[in-house]
Design an enzyme around this catalytic site. Structure first.
Site, PDB file in Angstrom:
ATOM      1  N   LYS A 157       0.840  -1.202   0.000  1.00 31.27           N
ATOM      2  CA  LYS A 157       0.000   0.000   0.000  1.00 31.27           C
ATOM      3  C   LYS A 157       0.874   1.252   0.000  1.00 31.27           C
ATOM      4  O   LYS A 157       1.936   1.266   0.645  1.00 31.27           O
ATOM      5  CB  LYS A 157      -0.909  -0.029   1.232  1.00 31.27           C
ATOM      6  CG  LYS A 157      -1.949   1.076   1.293  1.00 31.27           C
ATOM      7  CD  LYS A 157      -2.881   0.870   2.487  1.00 31.27           C
ATOM      8  CE  LYS A 157      -3.893   1.986   2.632  1.00 31.27           C
ATOM      9  NZ  LYS A 157      -4.818   1.764   3.773  1.00 31.27           N
TER      10      LYS A 157
ATOM     11  N   SER B 197      -9.761   1.981   3.063  1.00 32.51           N
ATOM     12  CA  SER B 197      -8.895   2.729   2.173  1.00 32.51           C
ATOM     13  C   SER B 197      -7.902   1.863   1.396  1.00 32.51           C
ATOM     14  O   SER B 197      -7.308   2.335   0.433  1.00 32.51           O
ATOM     15  CB  SER B 197      -8.116   3.770   2.971  1.00 32.51           C
ATOM     16  OG  SER B 197      -7.228   3.124   3.878  1.00 32.51           O
TER      17      SER B 197
ATOM     18  N   SER C 148      -9.882  -0.553   7.130  1.00 30.55           N
ATOM     19  CA  SER C 148      -9.328  -0.372   5.783  1.00 30.55           C
ATOM     20  C   SER C 148      -8.693  -1.595   5.131  1.00 30.55           C
ATOM     21  O   SER C 148      -8.380  -1.558   3.944  1.00 30.55           O
ATOM     22  CB  SER C 148      -8.321   0.768   5.790  1.00 30.55           C
ATOM     23  OG  SER C 148      -9.004   1.990   5.689  1.00 30.55           O
TER      24      SER C 148
END
Ligand code: GLN
Length: 473
Positions: free
Chosen positions: A76, A151, A175
């Protein structure tokens, strides 16, 4: 097809020299190109990946064996990678190239992994649909007209669409688990402190955890085992033994808790049906289902948005256009630098969180909001501890909806409400795992969440593995 293999399958093929790391990496890079429309990656590190793959091949040829030697994975974009830009999907950090690797990235590299790219996300990990990215929204891998969740939407979509064998995400309030649920993959939010946050760009430090997303339970566990462990560079990192869970193959004697607050009467009927089926599966196969309660559940969402915004406003104050982040053009004074840079380079959701955070921390309101939320946090923690003292894990939906249509998020509080089942787990600091347990009428994945006692990830993996293997959903 090469890219469709599980992580453990490709690892075996690599070790047996049925495929080279360079071939697996090229196949993954080709898949990333083929799926570019999903917007899963902010940065693809093709050159670095090829170099790492060649090195892995040389090491395999020399007889070396490491857990992830030669396996293409994704990270990420809020996790620092030395020499590869780390943007947090923000214009503020658009050109930021970290001079160091995060602890988890070091671990991945030490295990021989090939990092193929940095995945797209909501700016600074604030959001639930991966639509708040300065680099354009991410699309759902199952149905591109839908959001991938957030997210860590890029990580989930990348894994689900075979653009990596596994990916790292971060989870402050859901997330990892919610995008895993929306894309039908497995995601683990580890116990707070089980995985080092060193090199994770901070959102809300008391809640943030890094964790893996993968296509199978065993793949997810495998990556977790690589990234966990003590790190002196993170003062909240747990020293000593963090494996308190149990590995088992039978559900006999296991107890699974159902807390009624996680099944409100308003719960979507398709999601309720899928969860009911999962609960029946566990019961039929020998587990005892125990009814329990988290009385403070109703406070959790408000508590989360107060605490996380307060921490975010403080953590993000460092982006000043001087020490941190880029600087807006044409600034004439110090005030000007702060004002223009923060106005220009923060997106709307991040600004909303900063304002909310500054408000709840402001004098006169601190006692009413931050202090009360801190007290509620203790109640929530205690309630989970009590509920879990009578069972191995709690089961509940991961999210109150399946993946919704893109571009429809008009009211931010609608998105906040979608975090209702995930945020209590961060507040309590416990491990939570999301796993596909069915599909809705449109064929979209439904996720179930297993919540465990602190450091009992292994128990969650065991429960999830049995379900994945035998429930046939
Ligand atoms: N959706 C939640 C939020 O917007 C959780 C985000 C996260 O876990 N990083 O705050």
């Amino acid at each position: 097809m090469t890219v469709e293999k599980t992580l453990l399958e490709i690892k075996k093929d690599l070790a047996e020299k049925k495929i080279s790391s360079l071939e697996a990496t090229e196949a993954t890079l080709a898949q990333i190109e083929a799926k570019a429309d999903l917007g899963s990656y902010v940065t693809v590190c093709a050159d670095e990946a090829r170099a790492a793959a060649k090195e892995a091949d040389a090491r395999i040829a020399a007889g070396e064996d490491l857990p992830l030697l030669g396996v293409p994975v994704a990270v990420k974009d809020n996790i620092c990678t030395e020499g590869v830009r780390t943007t947090c999907a923000s214009r503020f950090l658009e050109n930021y190239v970290p001079p160091y690797d995060a602890f988890v990235v070091k671990k991945l590299k030490a295990a021989g992994a090939v990092i193929v790219g940095k995945t797209n996300m909501d700016e600074f990990a604030m959001g639930s649909a991966s639509e708040f990215s300065a680099f354009g929204p991410v699309k759902n891998a199952v149905d591109p007209s839908r959001v991938p969740g957030g997210s860590s939407g890029g990580s989930a979509a990348a894994v689900a669409s075979f653009q990596a064998y596994a990916a790292l995400g971060s989870d402050t309030g859901g997330s990892i688990r919610q995008p895993a649920s929306f894309n039908g993959v497995v995601g683990l939010k580890p116990t707070y402190s089980a995985v080092s946050r060193f090199g994770l760009v901070a959102f809300a430090s008391s809640l943030d955890q890094i964790g893996p997303l993968a296509r199978t339970v065993d793949d997810c566990k495998y990556v977790y085992d690589v990234i966990k462990g003590h790190d002196p560079m993170d003062s909240t990192s747990a020293p000593g033994d963090i494996d308190r869970g149990e590995k088992f193959d039978s559900l006999k004697g296991r107890r699974i808790g159902v807390a009624k607050e996680f099944f409100p009467s308003s719960l979507d009927s398709g999601i309720k049906a899928a969860l009911d089926k999962a609960i029946k599966f566990y019961e039929k196969n020998g587990a005892e289902i125990v009814e329990t309660s988290i009385k403070s559940f109703d406070m959790a969402l408000a508590c989360y948005y107060i605490l996380s915004s307060a921490e975010a406003s403080s953590n993000l104050s460092r982006y000043d256009g001087i020490k941190y982040g880029r600087r807006a053009a044409g600034c004439k004074s110090l005030q000007d630098i702060y004002y223009k840079s923060r106005t220009e380079f923060f997106g709307p959701e991040v600004k909303r969180r900063i304002m909310l955070g500054n408000f709840v921390l402001s004098s006169g309101y601190y006692d009413a909001f931050y202090l009360r939320a801190s007290k509620a946090r203790t109640l929530i923690k205690n309630d989970f501890e009590a509920a879990l003292s009578g069972c191995d894990a709690l089961i509940c939906p991961t999210a109150p909806t399946t993946a919704y249509e893109r571009g429809k998020q008009a009211d931010p509080s609608d998105a906040y409400l979608g975090d209702v089942f995930t945020v209590p787990v961060n507040i309590a600091g416990l491990p939570g795992l999301s796993l596909r347990c069915g599909a809705d009428a449109d064929g979209l994945p439904i996720g179930m969440q297993l919540i465990g006692k602190a450091y009992c990830e292994e128990t969650l993996f065991s429960l999830a593995r049995i379900f994945e293997r035998e429930a046939a959903v």
